[in-house]
Motif scaffolding. Structure first.
Motif, PDB file in Angstrom:
ATOM      1  N   GLN A 160     -13.905   6.104  -5.717  1.00  6.50           N
ATOM      2  CA  GLN A 160     -13.970   4.663  -5.506  1.00  6.50           C
ATOM      3  C   GLN A 160     -12.771   4.041  -6.221  1.00  6.50           C
ATOM      4  OE1 GLN A 160     -16.416   2.877  -3.639  1.00  6.50           O
ATOM      5  NE2 GLN A 160     -16.872   4.966  -2.965  1.00  6.50           N
ATOM      6  N   TYR A 185      -5.958  14.270   0.205  1.00  8.28           N
ATOM      7  CA  TYR A 185      -6.075  13.368   1.355  1.00  8.28           C
ATOM      8  C   TYR A 185      -4.708  12.986   1.934  1.00  8.28           C
ATOM      9  CZ  TYR A 185     -11.058  12.610   0.327  1.00  8.28           C
ATOM     10  OH  TYR A 185     -12.416  12.759   0.116  1.00  8.28           O
ATOM     11  N   ASN A 189      -1.301  14.115   6.627  1.00  9.17           N
ATOM     12  CA  ASN A 189      -1.837  12.802   6.975  1.00  9.17           C
ATOM     13  C   ASN A 189      -0.698  11.843   7.297  1.00  9.17           C
ATOM     14  OD1 ASN A 189      -3.176  10.359   7.189  1.00  9.17           O
ATOM     15  ND2 ASN A 189      -3.669  10.208   5.014  1.00  9.17           N
ATOM     16  N   LYS A 191      -0.677   8.861   8.156  1.00  8.54           N
ATOM     17  CA  LYS A 191      -0.864   7.514   7.623  1.00  8.54           C
ATOM     18  C   LYS A 191      -0.364   7.390   6.183  1.00  8.54           C
ATOM     19  CE  LYS A 191      -4.684   6.147  10.608  1.00  8.54           C
ATOM     20  NZ  LYS A 191      -6.092   5.652  10.673  1.00  8.54           N
ATOM     21  N   GLN A 204     -13.439   0.658  -3.303  1.00  5.42           N
ATOM     22  CA  GLN A 204     -13.086   1.101  -1.952  1.00  5.42           C
ATOM     23  C   GLN A 204     -13.122   2.632  -1.902  1.00  5.42           C
ATOM     24  OE1 GLN A 204      -9.263  -1.329  -2.150  1.00  5.42           O
ATOM     25  NE2 GLN A 204      -9.765  -1.453   0.014  1.00  5.42           N
ATOM     26  N   PRO A 205     -13.654   3.209  -0.842  1.00  2.05           N
ATOM     27  CA  PRO A 205     -13.637   4.679  -0.720  1.00  2.05           C
ATOM     28  C   PRO A 205     -12.203   5.194  -0.697  1.00  2.05           C
ATOM     29  CG  PRO A 205     -15.162   3.713   0.872  1.00  2.05           C
ATOM     30  CD  PRO A 205     -14.376   2.570   0.281  1.00  2.05           C
ATOM     31  N   LYS A 207     -10.931   7.908   0.398  1.00  2.00           N
ATOM     32  CA  LYS A 207     -10.500   8.502   1.670  1.00  2.00           C
ATOM     33  C   LYS A 207     -10.047   7.430   2.650  1.00  2.00           C
ATOM     34  CE  LYS A 207     -11.792  12.084   4.973  1.00  2.00           C
ATOM     35  NZ  LYS A 207     -12.821  13.095   5.322  1.00  2.00           N
ATOM     36  N   SER A 208     -10.737   6.298   2.677  1.00  2.00           N
ATOM     37  CA  SER A 208     -10.354   5.235   3.607  1.00  2.00           C
ATOM     38  C   SER A 208      -9.058   4.568   3.177  1.00  2.00           C
ATOM     39  CB  SER A 208     -11.475   4.195   3.721  1.00  2.00           C
ATOM     40  OG  SER A 208     -11.645   3.471   2.521  1.00  2.00           O
ATOM     41  N   GLN A 211      -6.436   7.435   4.126  1.00  2.00           N
ATOM     42  CA  GLN A 211      -6.434   7.848   5.542  1.00  2.00           C
ATOM     43  C   GLN A 211      -6.739   6.717   6.503  1.00  2.00           C
ATOM     44  OE1 GLN A 211      -9.098  11.271   5.678  1.00  2.00           O
ATOM     45  NE2 GLN A 211      -7.477  12.618   4.972  1.00  2.00           N
TER      46      GLN A 211
END
Length: 211
Positions: A160, A185, A189, A191, A204-205, A207-208, A211
């Protein structure tokens, strides 16, 4: 899956990154000065390259397509090692990566490396070294990802985070494990290409965010 060279693989972030990259199915080459420091890591997809970052370590890149620079001179060393490891070894890693045709270079940098003059701290020489290494990478033509974590802690990772630096200095922290996860991650990737991420504890996660 990538073949990843982790420079500084016996460090606190690097070692966790090696473990997480192997779990994710990547092949990993661990560049260390003393291989006994990672004797507890055993995996068929792990290779160990013993080398000194103050010498030519370009041979460690053979067969790799991604490079992670997570090495650091350490808090107990002087400005000479800061220059030789945090700046010059990072610069050399970038140059070796260009020559080897590396697909992605992931730099573990630091909060404050964007503008060392903005921080009145004994850490300024370290931040200057990180700044120059980051700038060299950005101008190299390589596909890069730069991670700029806050103050590092040994707490378990939460995944997080937030990218913006908190106003409260006490909140400018991040577990080392979360930085290692951010490295994983970032690999393979698109992004994360040509991106610079601040990393602080947040809501905020992770991974999000990556990614």
């Amino acid at each position: 899956m990538s073949s990843v060279l982790v420079i500084g693989a016996s460090g606190q972030i690097g070692k966790q990154a090696v473990q997480k990259l192997l779990t994710a199915g990547h092949a990993v080459t661990a560049l260390v000065r003393d291989k006994s420091k990672i004797d507890d890591l055993n995996d068929d997809n792990l290779s160990v390259f013993e080398g000194d970052l103050e010498s030519d370590f370009s041979a460690a890149l053979k067969g790799c397509d991604t490079v992670v620079f997570s090495a650091g001179s350490g808090a107990s060393t002087g400005p000479d090692k800061t220059l030789l490891i945090d700046l010059w070894a990072a610069r050399n890693a970038v140059e070796y990566s260009k020559a080897a045709g590396i697909s992605q270079f992931i730099m573990v940098s630091s909060v404050g490396s964007d503008d060392p003059d903005a921080i009145d701290s004994p850490l300024k020489p370290y931040l200057v070294a990180k700044h120059m290494a980051d700038e060299h990478l950005k101008q190299s033509g390589l596909t890069y990802t730069i991670l700029r974590p806050g103050s590092l802690t040994d707490e378990p990772g939460t995944e997080q985070v937030q990218e913006l630096m908190p106003g409260d200095k006490e909140a400018r922290k991040i577990p080392r494990e979360d930085v290692a996860t951010a490295i994983v991650y970032s690999v393979d990737n698109p992004k994360a290409h040509q991106r610079i991420y601040g990393l602080f504890k947040g809501d905020q996660p992770l991974k999000s965010v990556i990614q």
